[in-house]
Design an enzyme around this catalytic site. Structure first.
Site, short mmCIF file in Angstrom:
data_model
loop_
_atom_site.label_atom_id
_atom_site.label_comp_id
_atom_site.label_asym_id
_atom_site.label_seq_id
_atom_site.Cartn_x
_atom_site.Cartn_y
_atom_site.Cartn_z
N ARG A 1 -23.85 -47.62 -39.27
CA ARG A 1 -22.42 -47.35 -39.52
C ARG A 1 -21.92 -46.13 -38.75
O ARG A 1 -20.72 -45.97 -38.58
CB ARG A 1 -22.15 -47.18 -41.01
CG ARG A 1 -22.23 -48.49 -41.79
CD ARG A 1 -21.90 -48.26 -43.26
NE ARG A 1 -21.89 -49.50 -44.03
CZ ARG A 1 -22.95 -49.99 -44.66
NH1 ARG A 1 -24.11 -49.36 -44.58
NH2 ARG A 1 -22.85 -51.11 -45.36
N HIS B 1 -34.59 -47.81 -37.41
CA HIS B 1 -35.19 -49.15 -37.49
C HIS B 1 -36.49 -49.21 -36.68
O HIS B 1 -37.48 -49.79 -37.12
CB HIS B 1 -34.22 -50.20 -36.94
CG HIS B 1 -32.94 -50.33 -37.70
ND1 HIS B 1 -31.73 -49.96 -37.18
CD2 HIS B 1 -32.68 -50.82 -38.94
CE1 HIS B 1 -30.77 -50.21 -38.05
NE2 HIS B 1 -31.31 -50.72 -39.14
#
Ligand code: AMP
Length: 281
Positions: A186, A35
């Site tokens: 995840r 990110h």
């Protein structure tokens, strides 16, 4: 860094941005280096950078995956602040879905027909619905998407063209851990032994590419061979290993170095479904 907790706060912030270019990074939180590389690209290119954090229910076909999606909001906000992002938008559900969480219909053509388009009902419609809504509210000049989710990137690029939206979609390379595994929110849900096994997925594919395995086999044979090798690990169950044309994302029938081709993989590891992809040629 301004924290925008609803649409009226976003509108107020947006009204003060006139004359400045805006870069937008949509995320579902549990932020990691992947990110942050999107954020850095935005900060290089645009005058102002806004990051959204919202776990979008319409793109989950698996209720357990939605329920267990990692949430690290406090540290996400701190890290974005340290990066000197201008604004973080934490929308309320009704900002995005005033009539409830319903997806719009889109025509993605062949882009959503294979890989993640199979067996994840409504995933891309949900994703495109929320992203186009964010674009409508934020009106960004640029929006940043990771190649980690290559199909998503291709689909959003197509939607922007189809709907003639003014936002430029900027692709960003996949950030990986030291063992080559693609970073993902995840991954936080993997147990140690699962994480260790998962690190072999990328290694197996890279080794096959390095040895030029495509010279002596068809895409079908290669997929089977690679899937078998990955499945040797106790914690890994392969959903697919697919070689697809990088442009239309249709599986290829034969290897041809003049067709830009990527390898796509999805593997179940414990309760977590992992995806990855990279270019073959
Ligand atoms: P997510 O929060 O998983 O919805 O991801 C938000 C954005 O970050 C998407 O554009 C992803 O493709 C991108 N992203 C996720 N993981 C990575 C990674 N390892 N490297 C680069 N971009 C990533």
């Amino acid at each position: 860094m301004t924290i925008l907790r609803n649409l009226s706060e976003l509108n107020e912030w947006r009204a003060q941005c006139s004359g400045q270019t805006i870069g937008f990074v949509p995320t579902m939180g549990a932020l990691h280096k992947g990110h942050f590389s999107l954020v850095r690209e935005s900060m290089k290119q645009a005058n102002l950078t806004i990051v959204s954090i919202y776990v979008n229910p319409t793109q989950f076909d698996n209720p357990e995956d939605l329920r267990k999606y990692p949430n690290t909001l406090e540290s996400d906000i701190k890290e974005l602040k340290d990066l000197e992002v201008n604004a973080v938008y934490l929308p309320t559900p009704s900002d995005l879905y005033p009539n409830g969480p319903i997806s719009k219909a889109f025509d993605f053509g062949s882009l959503a027909r294979f890989m993640e388009g199979i067996g994840r009902d409504g995933h891309f419609e949900g994703m495109a619905t929320v992203v186009t809504k964010f674009f409508e509210l934020i009106q960004p000049n640029f929006a940043y998407f990771g190649e980690k989710d290559f199909q998503q990137l291709a689909i959003i690029t197509r939607v922007v063209q189809q709907e003639n939206l003014p936002t430029v979609i900027v692709p960003v390379k996949t950030e990986r851990d030291e063992d080559g595994m693609a970073m993902s929110s995840r991954n936080l849900r993997l147990l140690d032994a699962q994480r260790k096994d998962a690190g072999n997925i990328n290694k197996i594919l890279k080794k096959w590419i390095f040895r030029k395995g495509y010279r002596s086999s068809t895409p079908g044979e290669s997929s089977e061979l690679l899937a078998n090798e990955i499945s040797h690990y106790e914690n890994l169950t392969v959903h697919y290993v697919t070689f697809a044309d990088s442009k239309n994302l249709e599986p290829i029938a034969s290897f041809n170095t003049s067709t830009p081709t990527r390898i796509f993989v999805a593997v179940q590891c414990g309760n977590v479904r992992l995806i990855d992809n990279f270019p073959l040629f």
